[in-house]
Write an enzyme that holds these catalytic residues in place. Structure first.
Site, short mmCIF file in Angstrom:
data_model
loop_
_atom_site.label_atom_id
_atom_site.label_comp_id
_atom_site.label_asym_id
_atom_site.label_seq_id
_atom_site.Cartn_x
_atom_site.Cartn_y
_atom_site.Cartn_z
N HIS A 61 43.99 32.19 30.44
CA HIS A 61 44.00 33.00 31.67
C HIS A 61 43.62 32.16 32.90
CE1 HIS A 61 43.27 36.19 34.54
NE2 HIS A 61 41.97 35.92 34.56
N GLU A 90 30.93 35.39 35.95
CA GLU A 90 31.04 36.78 35.55
C GLU A 90 30.90 36.94 34.03
OE1 GLU A 90 31.56 39.34 37.60
OE2 GLU A 90 31.87 40.91 36.09
N ASP A 91 31.59 36.10 33.30
CA ASP A 91 31.75 36.36 31.87
C ASP A 91 31.00 35.42 30.91
OD1 ASP A 91 33.41 38.39 32.56
OD2 ASP A 91 35.27 37.29 32.24
N ASP A 272 72.65 49.33 49.07
CA ASP A 272 72.20 47.95 49.18
C ASP A 272 71.24 47.60 48.05
OD1 ASP A 272 70.59 49.82 50.24
OD2 ASP A 272 69.92 48.64 51.94
MN MN Z 1 40.30 36.68 35.80
#
Ligand code: MN
Length: 732
Positions: A61, A90-91, A272
């Protein structure tokens, strides 16, 4: 479950990393590369034990986000590092202090912003766009935070399928609501488009699927069309020694869907569905003139819609977008949008302004983005009146007094501004105007009074049975249409008047009165018809009833009434009071006189009444069944005046009905015929819309009383395709 091959994964991680490096090779130097590697190594280490919902190693990721930041947004080394590190604080167990110690203040600030945005999202389920914007501003001193966040969101959307349904919906809605508009604002068009399409895919999977299948099914046909369309252009461009690429690009599924909804038409009626893009390789000196040269070549072959010329070359959008757009009419009457731009402009259009630096002096670093970053801040800080929307909304109309309308065959008609669909029909041919039954504007059925806009493609539906109608005169604006309608109506009227005259003669003969010139003049005066044509037309249409004729004859024989009145009031003085203030008029040419309601019986509209000339109180109105009536009539019959409520057809009231049903051929025809054949009903406005086979019409009528409306409703109900008729109380 298959055992995870860690060795193979390790290789794959390295492959992806190398691909990332390749994508930014032209904008990083040796030191940058070292820094990026450092960030990559830390990220691999930190996320080591984690996997994504897809089952893949988590590190895929951050690498993907960095890849998007580098390749699709055009960001440089600092951003790539931050993208690689964006989920760490964060993780994982690493803190912001760790990041600052290893990578320095700048990277730490950006990571801090990214972490806080995530925090806010996790805590706030619903957020207003305005708050989102403010939050972005406060959290992101450095605009790269926002750009990396967009890259992060794009990758999450690309891998959203592995999420549980409720998360899919939340993330996809958030994307449509906040991120796609943000990407648009920042000029990141390809990211915006992908976010929108993915957003639709996960919020309305059936819709997305249906449209993408339609696109797939019509792909070959489209390709053929584009090949045919571009062939002469290509030839001419080569002849002019221009280096170019030309391709037809389908519009995004999201934008096709938007059009279908906003115009309530189906897929087939979106004309279109694709744009042709011509990208020219020019030096920065020649690019502008080359683009206009191409424009001139394109419009030599195809007629442009002057209303849809967008020159973002002379005046780029505030987000940096530069391009020349025109919409031209292809051979078979299809609109084709042609976008003309240089390679440089195309890069900026696709990737946003970050791509710009590539064209500046070689070796310039990410710092040269600063200028753009300032620009973006300005865009964000000034959300209401900004240049993007302004230019976007600005309709370039060089000849504001005229509009350009196209026939289904692609012919151009110039009409004055405000011209309606019916004016257009008359502009083609008088007979087409007179027999005009319905009109389709851009594939959608509209009322004849629909005002046209420049660029509309209009198809006229005619019917042999159609007759010109008087109410058409109320909305047509061209003198041609007006005079043609008038003379056609007059012809019709003359025919009816001829029949009417015979009718009048017969009826008067019955009452022992001869229709000579004198009688005719008296009839005209009595029925306020103005002239004999009008008078006999009214006879012909049955507007004058037998009792009205009898009344006329009776009055004619009772010429003394005027004498009585003069005795009491003196000779008649012209009164200022107009009919509109009065609800009762008196015999002999519907005279307007002052009156009062009698207190003894208080008549209300609709009652049978008579007027009584009192000596001191003027005229009193009594009900015919008033207790005093017999006594008054018996003793003072010469003071009795015939009084009547003002002719009902002068007391119009407006009613709006709403018709729903199944859209079928000729339905409009039936409805308008029923209404116009109904005596004493005038159509004020018709608004018809049809969508997916259903039909909805809001019709505003002028009727004289409820019974007319009831009668009309009963007739309309008999039309099979109509499923409901309701009276609405809101008038147009
Ligand atoms: Mn992310």
């Amino acid at each position: 479950m298959q055992p995870i091959d860690l060795e193979k994964e390790k290789k794959e991680i390295l492959n992806r990393y190398r691909s990332l490096l390749r994508s930014c090779a032209d904008k990083v130097d040796k030191k940058d590369k070292k820094d990026i590697r450092k960030a990559f190594d830390l990220s691999v280490k930190a996320h080591k034990e984690q996997r994504r919902k897809t089952g893949e190693p988590y590190i895929y990721h951050p690498i993907a986000v960095a890849h998007i930041a580098a390749k699709e947004i055009g960001l440089g080394a600092t951003s790539i590092m931050c993208a690689l590190l964006h989920d760490i604080v964060e993780d994982t167990d690493y803190t912001l202090e760790d990041i600052e110690k290893i990578f320095g203040k700048k990277v730490a600030t950006i990571i801090d912003g990214l972490t806080k945005i995530q925090d806010v999202f996790d805590k706030n389920v619903s957020m207003q766009a305005e708050n989102f914007r403010k939050m972005l501003l406060t959290l992101s001193d450095d605009v790269r935070v926002i750009l990396i966040k967009l890259a992060d969101r794009l990758h999450n959307m690309r891998t959203l399928h592995s999420m549980p349904v409720h998360k899919k919906l939340k993330i996809a809605s958030e994307t449509l609501y906040l991120y796609a508009p943000l990407a648009h604002r920042l000029g990141l068009y390809s990211i915006k488009t992908e976010l929108e399409d993915l957003g639709l895919k996960f919020t309305k999977p059936e819709v997305y699927k249906a449209i993408s299948e339609e696109l797939r099914a019509t792909k070959e046909e489209r390709k053929k069309y584009i090949t045919k369309f571009t062939k002469p252009i290509k030839f001419k461009l080569k002849e002019n020694k221009l280096n170019f690429s030309i391709k037809g690009r389908p519009k995004s599924i999201f934008s096709i869907r938007n059009k279908m909804v906003s115009k309530s038409v189906n897929f087939d009626n979106i004309f279109d569905k694709f744009a042709v893009r011509i990208i020219v390789d020019s030096s920065s000196l020649d690019e502008k003139s080359d683009c206009w040269k191409i424009y001139s070549i394109v419009t030599d072959f195809y007629k442009p819609n002057p209303d849809r010329l967008r020159d973002w070359i002379s005046t780029p959008k505030a987000n940096g977008y530069e391009s020349l757009h025109t919409t031209v009419m292809g051979d078979d009457g299809k609109w084709v949008e042609v976008q003309i731009r240089s390679r440089r402009m195309d890069d900026i259009a696709e990737k946003g302004y970050a791509a710009h630096w590539k064209y500046k002096q070689k070796g310039s670093k990410e710092n040269s983005l600063d200028e753009w970053i300032v620009n973006i801040r300005e865009l964000l800080e000034n959300p209401e009146v900004n240049a993007i929307d302004f230019i976007d909304d600005f309709k370039l109309n060089l000849y504001s007094g005229e509009i350009y309308i196209f026939t289904p065959g692609g012919d151009l008609k110039v009409l004055p501004k405000g011209a309606t669909a019916l004016d257009f029909a008359f502009s083609i041919h008088t007979d087409i105007g007179l027999k005009c039954m319905g009109v389709k504007v851009n594939g959608k059925l509209v009322s004849l009074s629909k005002k046209l806009n420049s660029g509309d493609q209009v198809e006229v539906i005619t019917s042999k049975k159609q007759r010109p109608r008087k109410d058409w005169l109320r909305f047509v604006v061209t003198s041609r249409a007006k005079s043609k309608i008038k003379s056609a109506l007059k012809e019709d009227k003359k025919k009816i008047a001829m029949i009417g005259k015979e009718l009048a003669e017969r009826k008067l003969k019955h009452l022992k009165l001869k229709l000579n010139n004198k009688t005719e003049t008296e009839l005209i005066r009595h029925f306020e018809s103005g002239n004999s044509l009008e008078l006999y037309f009214r006879f012909g249409t049955g507007a004058i009833s037998n009792s009205e004729i009898k009344n006329f004859v009776r009055l004619k024989n009772r010429g003394w009434y005027q004498t009585i009145k003069n005795k009491i009031y003196g000779p008649p003085v012209p009164k200022n009071s107009s009919k509109s203030e009065k609800v009762i008029v008196f015999n002999d040419n519907d005279e307007v006189l002052d009156y009062e309601m009698a207190k003894c019986c208080n008549p209300i509209p609709g009652d049978n009444i008579f007027g009584f000339l009192t000596v001191v109180d003027g005229i009193k109105i009594h009900r015919s069944d008033c207790p005093n009536a017999i006594q008054l009539r018996a003793n003072y019959s010469y003071r009795i005046l015939i009084a009547k409520w003002i002719r009902k057809d002068e007391l119009d009231f407006v009613a709006t009905i709403n018709i729903k049903g199944i859209d079928s051929v000729g339905l409009m025809n039936k409805v308008t015929q029923i209404i116009s054949n109904q005596m004493n009903v005038n159509i004020k406005s018709i608004n018809i819309s049809s969508n997916d086979g259903t039909f909805e019409g809001i019709i505003t009528l002028k009727v004289h009383n409820v019974s007319f409306l009831k009668e009309l409703t009963i007739k309309l109900e008999k039309v099979e395709a109509i499923s409901s008729i309701t009276r609405t109380y809101k008038h147009n």
